[in-house]
Design an enzyme around this catalytic site. Sequence first.
Site, PDB file in Angstrom:
ATOM      1  N   ASN A 115       0.850  -1.194   0.000  1.00 27.45           N
ATOM      2  CA  ASN A 115       0.000   0.000   0.000  1.00 27.45           C
ATOM      3  C   ASN A 115       0.881   1.236   0.000  1.00 27.45           C
ATOM      4  O   ASN A 115       2.109   1.136   0.014  1.00 27.45           O
ATOM      5  CB  ASN A 115      -0.959  -0.027   1.197  1.00 27.45           C
ATOM      6  CG  ASN A 115      -0.199  -0.163   2.494  1.00 27.45           C
ATOM      7  OD1 ASN A 115       0.562   0.718   2.871  1.00 27.45           O
ATOM      8  ND2 ASN A 115      -0.376  -1.290   3.177  1.00 27.45           N
ATOM      9  N   LYS A 166     -14.161  -0.062  15.944  1.00 26.73           N
ATOM     10  CA  LYS A 166     -12.839  -0.723  16.018  1.00 26.73           C
ATOM     11  C   LYS A 166     -12.257  -0.629  17.425  1.00 26.73           C
ATOM     12  O   LYS A 166     -11.635  -1.567  17.903  1.00 26.73           O
ATOM     13  CB  LYS A 166     -11.846  -0.057  15.044  1.00 26.73           C
ATOM     14  CG  LYS A 166     -11.888  -0.650  13.666  1.00 26.73           C
ATOM     15  CD  LYS A 166     -10.881  -0.011  12.715  1.00 26.73           C
ATOM     16  CE  LYS A 166     -11.356  -0.241  11.290  1.00 26.73           C
ATOM     17  NZ  LYS A 166     -10.616   0.478  10.288  1.00 26.73           N
ATOM     18  N   LYS A 185     -11.527  -4.163  19.113  1.00 24.71           N
ATOM     19  CA  LYS A 185     -10.122  -4.584  19.289  1.00 24.71           C
ATOM     20  C   LYS A 185      -9.612  -4.288  20.702  1.00 24.71           C
ATOM     21  O   LYS A 185      -8.420  -4.393  20.955  1.00 24.71           O
ATOM     22  CB  LYS A 185      -9.249  -3.903  18.235  1.00 24.71           C
ATOM     23  CG  LYS A 185      -9.644  -4.255  16.807  1.00 24.71           C
ATOM     24  CD  LYS A 185      -8.560  -3.908  15.809  1.00 24.71           C
ATOM     25  CE  LYS A 185      -9.035  -4.167  14.390  1.00 24.71           C
ATOM     26  NZ  LYS A 185      -7.969  -4.064  13.401  1.00 24.71           N
ATOM     27  N   ASP A 234      -4.019  -6.532   4.719  1.00 23.24           N
ATOM     28  CA  ASP A 234      -5.063  -7.400   5.277  1.00 23.24           C
ATOM     29  C   ASP A 234      -5.111  -8.751   4.560  1.00 23.24           C
ATOM     30  O   ASP A 234      -5.694  -9.702   5.061  1.00 23.24           O
ATOM     31  CB  ASP A 234      -6.431  -6.713   5.158  1.00 23.24           C
ATOM     32  CG  ASP A 234      -6.535  -5.540   6.126  1.00 23.24           C
ATOM     33  OD1 ASP A 234      -6.016  -5.651   7.240  1.00 23.24           O
ATOM     34  OD2 ASP A 234      -7.122  -4.497   5.745  1.00 23.24           O
TER      35      ASP A 234
HETATM   36  N1  CTP Z   1      -3.861  -3.742  11.750  1.00 23.94           N
HETATM   37  C1  CTP Z   1      -3.183  -4.815  12.279  1.00 23.94           C
HETATM   38  N2  CTP Z   1      -3.129  -5.982  11.580  1.00 23.94           N
HETATM   39  C2  CTP Z   1      -3.729  -6.111  10.386  1.00 23.94           C
HETATM   40  C3  CTP Z   1      -4.431  -5.001   9.843  1.00 23.94           C
HETATM   41  C4  CTP Z   1      -4.480  -3.828  10.564  1.00 23.94           C
HETATM   42  O1  CTP Z   1      -2.627  -4.710  13.367  1.00 23.94           O
HETATM   43  N3  CTP Z   1      -3.641  -7.242   9.721  1.00 23.94           N
HETATM   44  C5  CTP Z   1      -3.937  -2.496  12.551  1.00 23.94           C
HETATM   45  C6  CTP Z   1      -3.323  -1.279  11.927  1.00 23.94           C
HETATM   46  O2  CTP Z   1      -1.959  -1.150  12.299  1.00 23.94           O
HETATM   47  C7  CTP Z   1      -4.166  -0.149  12.501  1.00 23.94           C
HETATM   48  C8  CTP Z   1      -5.502  -0.812  12.739  1.00 23.94           C
HETATM   49  O3  CTP Z   1      -5.283  -2.195  12.705  1.00 23.94           O
HETATM   50  O4  CTP Z   1      -3.683   0.282  13.747  1.00 23.94           O
HETATM   51  C9  CTP Z   1      -6.613  -0.454  11.813  1.00 23.94           C
HETATM   52  O5  CTP Z   1      -6.275  -0.723  10.506  1.00 23.94           O
HETATM   53  P1  CTP Z   1      -7.373  -0.533   9.352  1.00 23.94           P
HETATM   54  O6  CTP Z   1      -6.790  -1.044   8.083  1.00 23.94           O
HETATM   55  O7  CTP Z   1      -7.937   0.859   9.381  1.00 23.94           O
HETATM   56  O8  CTP Z   1      -8.563  -1.423   9.872  1.00 23.94           O
HETATM   57  P2  CTP Z   1      -8.828  -2.947   9.918  1.00 23.94           P
HETATM   58  O9  CTP Z   1      -8.858  -3.351  11.343  1.00 23.94           O
HETATM   59  O10 CTP Z   1      -7.880  -3.695   9.048  1.00 23.94           O
HETATM   60  O11 CTP Z   1     -10.318  -3.023   9.420  1.00 23.94           O
HETATM   61  P3  CTP Z   1     -10.952  -2.676   7.974  1.00 23.94           P
HETATM   62  O12 CTP Z   1      -9.899  -2.907   6.944  1.00 23.94           O
HETATM   63  O13 CTP Z   1     -12.081  -3.624   7.887  1.00 23.94           O
HETATM   64  O14 CTP Z   1     -11.397  -1.240   8.059  1.00 23.94           O
END
Ligand code: CTP
Length: 401
Positions: free
Chosen positions: A207, A334, A338, A276
């Site tokens: 990304n 979130k 979390k 993700d």
């Molecule tokens: N994060 C993580 N591990 C992952 C993905 C995200 O620890 N595999 C953490 C990121 O470092 C950030 C937080 O989760 O602090 C939120 O990331 P974000 O991408 O906004 O949200 P997601 O929890 O991945 O949810 P979504 O993509 O469904 O919005």
Amino acid sequence: MKKNIVLGVTGSIAAYKAAEIASLLVKKGYCVQVIMTPAATQFITPLTMQAISQQPVHVDMFNNPKEWDIEHISLAQGADLVLVAPATANLIGLVAGGTAGNLLTTTIMATKAPVVFAPAMNTGMYENPIFQHWMSFLKGMGYIFIEPEEGRLACGAKGKGRLPAPEKVVAFVEHFFSHQKDLDGQHVLVTAGPTREPLDPVRFLSNYSSGKMGYALAQEARNRGAQVTLISGPTTLDTPEGVVVTEVETAEEMFNAVKAVFPLVDIVIKAAAVADFRPRQQVIDKIKKDRAVLVVELDRTDDILGYLGEHKSDQILVGFAAETGEVLKHAHEKLARKNLDLIVANDLTVEGAGFQVDTNVATIISKDRTPLILPKMTKKELACMVLDEIVKLVKVQKEAD
Ligand code: CTP
């Protein structure tokens, strides 16, 4: 106790602003000792600085001293902070090169106090790769820089290189002193940057994260006295001084590195943009373009933050939320899901927010307080705000113990 500031003034057209900086510092109760380079005296007189600082002004290395002491050593030892405003390219180059040919450079060389430079120069000079190289070298050595502003410069050009207004320079100093050691004794883990999920030997999914937000947080936590561990995906940024860095590539590597250090830390700030999904199969040979369509199956990566929320004891856990709509709703959700203490939410669709840029537009949300909706600011400024909120949580935790 009154703090001693050595104010270095160098030969820039912005030297006139040093008078106002000295005046504001004196009004706020600081003891200000001014050192001027010989070139600075061409722009503003030592008499002006003397009248404003209410102290003798130091210019010459070889003055007949009124009392016996070695001037640059006593100034260096007495300083709580050395502030060079304005700082020319010449002065910064001299310090970076380790030369000490005038009273200001010898004092900077001899002092153990923090040194803050406020560069002021023509945009071309500021952007010159040689100057940028020296500046990042000095940052790596622990010297602090106040970012110059963009605008119309004395030479008529427009661009970056203006000394910020005296009020802003003084606010920086005030902030520096007030936050100097408020995370002393805390071990902070910061994750930063993107992860890369390999597809074949030459391609990966990733990304746009630059890592700037996480690195600013690590640096700021370090400046406030914390022990800082930074787990970073691939970035082009310099390692912050005094921070232990573990470099990782994939979400899985980041997960393993985080799990290893998690039991040892007090605070976790998860600024990394973790992928993700990862390709289900990592192909050993380069994928050939011998087909019209390529379908790649992806698997979910582990949610690192989710794991930390499930396994935390009394650690403070801070997450980031990058959203493209309904920011507050998703961020609150979130935070709860979390098990976080704070979440920093930004709307990627807003100008000045998100990946690659130096600024961010964020809202800091906690369990109990009303959301702190912040205007557009630099990532460094946002890092300060986030750490201010964390310090409040640390205080509450200590009071409860
Ligand atoms: N994060 C993580 N591990 C992952 C993905 C995200 O620890 N595999 C953490 C990121 O470092 C950030 C937080 O989760 O602090 C939120 O990331 P974000 O991408 O906004 O949200 P997601 O929890 O991945 O949810 P979504 O993509 O469904 O919005």
